[in-house]
Design a protein around this motif. Structure first.
Motif, PDB file in Angstrom:
ATOM      1  N   ASN A   1       0.841  -1.198   0.000  1.00 55.82           N
ATOM      2  CA  ASN A   1       0.000   0.000   0.000  1.00 55.82           C
ATOM      3  C   ASN A   1       0.877   1.250   0.000  1.00 55.82           C
ATOM      4  O   ASN A   1       0.947   1.989   0.969  1.00 55.82           O
ATOM      5  N   LEU A   2       1.570   1.444  -1.130  1.00 56.14           N
ATOM      6  CA  LEU A   2       2.488   2.566  -1.279  1.00 56.14           C
ATOM      7  C   LEU A   2       1.847   3.632  -2.154  1.00 56.14           C
ATOM      8  O   LEU A   2       1.268   3.316  -3.197  1.00 56.14           O
ATOM      9  N   VAL A   3       1.962   4.884  -1.732  1.00 53.08           N
ATOM     10  CA  VAL A   3       1.439   6.013  -2.497  1.00 53.08           C
ATOM     11  C   VAL A   3       2.597   6.963  -2.767  1.00 53.08           C
ATOM     12  O   VAL A   3       3.170   7.534  -1.845  1.00 53.08           O
ATOM     13  N   ALA A   4       2.953   7.094  -4.031  1.00 52.65           N
ATOM     14  CA  ALA A   4       4.075   7.926  -4.450  1.00 52.65           C
ATOM     15  C   ALA A   4       3.558   9.235  -5.036  1.00 52.65           C
ATOM     16  O   ALA A   4       2.651   9.223  -5.857  1.00 52.65           O
TER      17      ALA A   4
ATOM     18  N   SER B   1       7.524  15.034 -14.325  1.00 47.88           N
ATOM     19  CA  SER B   1       6.830  14.168 -15.284  1.00 47.88           C
ATOM     20  C   SER B   1       7.680  13.008 -15.785  1.00 47.88           C
ATOM     21  O   SER B   1       7.199  11.873 -15.864  1.00 47.88           O
ATOM     22  N   GLU B   2       8.909  13.295 -16.145  1.00 53.90           N
ATOM     23  CA  GLU B   2       9.767  12.245 -16.705  1.00 53.90           C
ATOM     24  C   GLU B   2      10.026  11.147 -15.671  1.00 53.90           C
ATOM     25  O   GLU B   2       9.970   9.955 -15.978  1.00 53.90           O
ATOM     26  N   ASN B   3      10.315  11.552 -14.438  1.00 50.18           N
ATOM     27  CA  ASN B   3      10.577  10.585 -13.379  1.00 50.18           C
ATOM     28  C   ASN B   3       9.313   9.816 -12.999  1.00 50.18           C
ATOM     29  O   ASN B   3       9.369   8.622 -12.710  1.00 50.18           O
ATOM     30  N   VAL B   4       8.181  10.515 -13.006  1.00 45.49           N
ATOM     31  CA  VAL B   4       6.912   9.850 -12.699  1.00 45.49           C
ATOM     32  C   VAL B   4       6.609   8.794 -13.759  1.00 45.49           C
ATOM     33  O   VAL B   4       6.151   7.692 -13.442  1.00 45.49           O
ATOM     34  N   ALA B   5       6.899   9.089 -15.014  1.00 47.32           N
ATOM     35  CA  ALA B   5       6.667   8.118 -16.091  1.00 47.32           C
ATOM     36  C   ALA B   5       7.501   6.862 -15.871  1.00 47.32           C
ATOM     37  O   ALA B   5       7.008   5.736 -16.062  1.00 47.32           O
ATOM     38  N   VAL B   6       8.745   7.032 -15.460  1.00 45.56           N
ATOM     39  CA  VAL B   6       9.613   5.878 -15.176  1.00 45.56           C
ATOM     40  C   VAL B   6       9.042   5.083 -14.003  1.00 45.56           C
ATOM     41  O   VAL B   6       8.954   3.850 -14.050  1.00 45.56           O
ATOM     42  N   LEU B   7       8.642   5.786 -12.962  1.00 43.45           N
ATOM     43  CA  LEU B   7       8.080   5.132 -11.779  1.00 43.45           C
ATOM     44  C   LEU B   7       6.834   4.331 -12.136  1.00 43.45           C
ATOM     45  O   LEU B   7       6.673   3.186 -11.700  1.00 43.45           O
ATOM     46  N   LYS B   8       5.965   4.908 -12.960  1.00 39.03           N
ATOM     47  CA  LYS B   8       4.738   4.208 -13.368  1.00 39.03           C
ATOM     48  C   LYS B   8       5.059   2.960 -14.183  1.00 39.03           C
ATOM     49  O   LYS B   8       4.384   1.938 -14.043  1.00 39.03           O
TER      50      LYS B   8
ATOM     51  N   LEU C   1       7.867   1.141 -13.990  1.00 40.66           N
ATOM     52  CA  LEU C   1       8.518   0.144 -13.142  1.00 40.66           C
ATOM     53  C   LEU C   1       7.606  -0.423 -12.055  1.00 40.66           C
ATOM     54  O   LEU C   1       7.789  -1.566 -11.621  1.00 40.66           O
ATOM     55  N   HIS C   2       6.633   0.372 -11.619  1.00 36.71           N
ATOM     56  CA  HIS C   2       5.794  -0.028 -10.481  1.00 36.71           C
ATOM     57  C   HIS C   2       4.311   0.248 -10.755  1.00 36.71           C
ATOM     58  O   HIS C   2       3.689   1.061 -10.071  1.00 36.71           O
ATOM     59  N   PRO C   3       3.724  -0.448 -11.723  1.00 35.03           N
ATOM     60  CA  PRO C   3       2.310  -0.213 -12.037  1.00 35.03           C
ATOM     61  C   PRO C   3       1.373  -0.672 -10.917  1.00 35.03           C
ATOM     62  O   PRO C   3       0.187  -0.333 -10.929  1.00 35.03           O
ATOM     63  N   ASP C   4       1.901  -1.379  -9.942  1.00 34.53           N
ATOM     64  CA  ASP C   4       1.091  -1.928  -8.863  1.00 34.53           C
ATOM     65  C   ASP C   4       0.937  -0.994  -7.666  1.00 34.53           C
ATOM     66  O   ASP C   4       0.245  -1.331  -6.708  1.00 34.53           O
ATOM     67  N   ILE C   5       1.548   0.184  -7.700  1.00 33.77           N
ATOM     68  CA  ILE C   5       1.387   1.130  -6.592  1.00 33.77           C
ATOM     69  C   ILE C   5       0.658   2.379  -7.093  1.00 33.77           C
ATOM     70  O   ILE C   5       0.585   2.634  -8.288  1.00 33.77           O
ATOM     71  N   THR C   6       0.139   3.153  -6.152  1.00 35.22           N
ATOM     72  CA  THR C   6      -0.541   4.400  -6.493  1.00 35.22           C
ATOM     73  C   THR C   6       0.504   5.489  -6.713  1.00 35.22           C
ATOM     74  O   THR C   6       1.350   5.725  -5.844  1.00 35.22           O
ATOM     75  N   ILE C   7       0.448   6.124  -7.879  1.00 35.90           N
ATOM     76  CA  ILE C   7       1.408   7.173  -8.216  1.00 35.90           C
ATOM     77  C   ILE C   7       0.625   8.412  -8.639  1.00 35.90           C
ATOM     78  O   ILE C   7      -0.213   8.341  -9.541  1.00 35.90           O
ATOM     79  N   ILE C   8       0.904   9.526  -7.982  1.00 34.15           N
ATOM     80  CA  ILE C   8       0.200  10.779  -8.249  1.00 34.15           C
ATOM     81  C   ILE C   8       1.213  11.821  -8.698  1.00 34.15           C
ATOM     82  O   ILE C   8       2.139  12.153  -7.957  1.00 34.15           O
ATOM     83  N   GLU C   9       1.028  12.316  -9.926  1.00 35.69           N
ATOM     84  CA  GLU C   9       1.887  13.400 -10.420  1.00 35.69           C
ATOM     85  C   GLU C   9       1.275  14.718  -9.974  1.00 35.69           C
ATOM     86  O   GLU C   9       0.166  15.073 -10.383  1.00 35.69           O
ATOM     87  N   VAL C  10       2.001  15.438  -9.119  1.00 35.48           N
ATOM     88  CA  VAL C  10       1.436  16.646  -8.532  1.00 35.48           C
ATOM     89  C   VAL C  10       2.545  17.537  -7.976  1.00 35.48           C
ATOM     90  O   VAL C  10       3.581  17.051  -7.528  1.00 35.48           O
ATOM     91  N   ASP C  11       2.310  18.838  -8.025  1.00 35.54           N
ATOM     92  CA  ASP C  11       3.172  19.814  -7.376  1.00 35.54           C
ATOM     93  C   ASP C  11       2.587  20.052  -5.984  1.00 35.54           C
ATOM     94  O   ASP C  11       1.503  20.619  -5.849  1.00 35.54           O
ATOM     95  N   LEU C  12       3.274  19.606  -4.970  1.00 32.68           N
ATOM     96  CA  LEU C  12       2.747  19.691  -3.608  1.00 32.68           C
ATOM     97  C   LEU C  12       2.654  21.116  -3.078  1.00 32.68           C
ATOM     98  O   LEU C  12       2.036  21.345  -2.041  1.00 32.68           O
ATOM     99  N   SER C  13       3.229  22.076  -3.782  1.00 32.78           N
ATOM    100  CA  SER C  13       3.118  23.476  -3.343  1.00 32.78           C
ATOM    101  C   SER C  13       1.782  24.079  -3.753  1.00 32.78           C
ATOM    102  O   SER C  13       1.463  25.193  -3.357  1.00 32.78           O
ATOM    103  N   VAL C  14       0.993  23.343  -4.544  1.00 33.06           N
ATOM    104  CA  VAL C  14      -0.313  23.812  -5.000  1.00 33.06           C
ATOM    105  C   VAL C  14      -1.393  22.965  -4.334  1.00 33.06           C
ATOM    106  O   VAL C  14      -1.405  21.740  -4.480  1.00 33.06           O
TER     107      VAL C  14
END
Length: 95
Positions: free
Chosen positions: A46-49, A54-61, A63-76
């Motif tokens: 139950n990992l939430v990334a 964008s480029e790094n998030v694409a790699v993460l997705k 390599l790890h399609p089984d975890i939740t990955i959210i592309e977002v700017d946390l300052s917004v």
């Protein structure tokens, strides 16, 4: 033990409930991508990334399609804040 663990945080988590929700802001960077591998090897599912690169998030997705990955700017502010709900561990890797 079949291999050595050098990360002290991973050593601490070895005995934790494997079903806990672990939130990882800044997860798509070098440290985060390696930490996700270690956490998954220990049985954590139950990992939430979260990451804004964008480029790094694409790699993460890829390599790890089984975890939740959210592309977002946390300052917004946004609905991504709901991802923190129910998280028992937050690993702040965001720079």
């Amino acid at each position: 033990m079949d291999h050595l663990i050098y990360n002290p945080f991973i050593l601490m988590m070895v005995e934790m409930n494997k079903d806990i929700k672990i939130l990882i802001p800044g997860a798509a960077g070098l440290v985060g991508q390696n930490l996700i591998v270690q956490l998954k090897e220990k049985g954590y599912k139950n990992l939430v990334a979260l990451d804004k690169h964008s480029e790094n998030v694409a790699v993460l997705k890829k390599l790890h399609p089984d975890i939740t990955i959210i592309e977002v700017d946390l300052s917004v502010k946004g609905t991504w804040e709901l991802a923190f709900s129910g998280a028992e561990v937050v690993l702040m890797l965001q720079a």
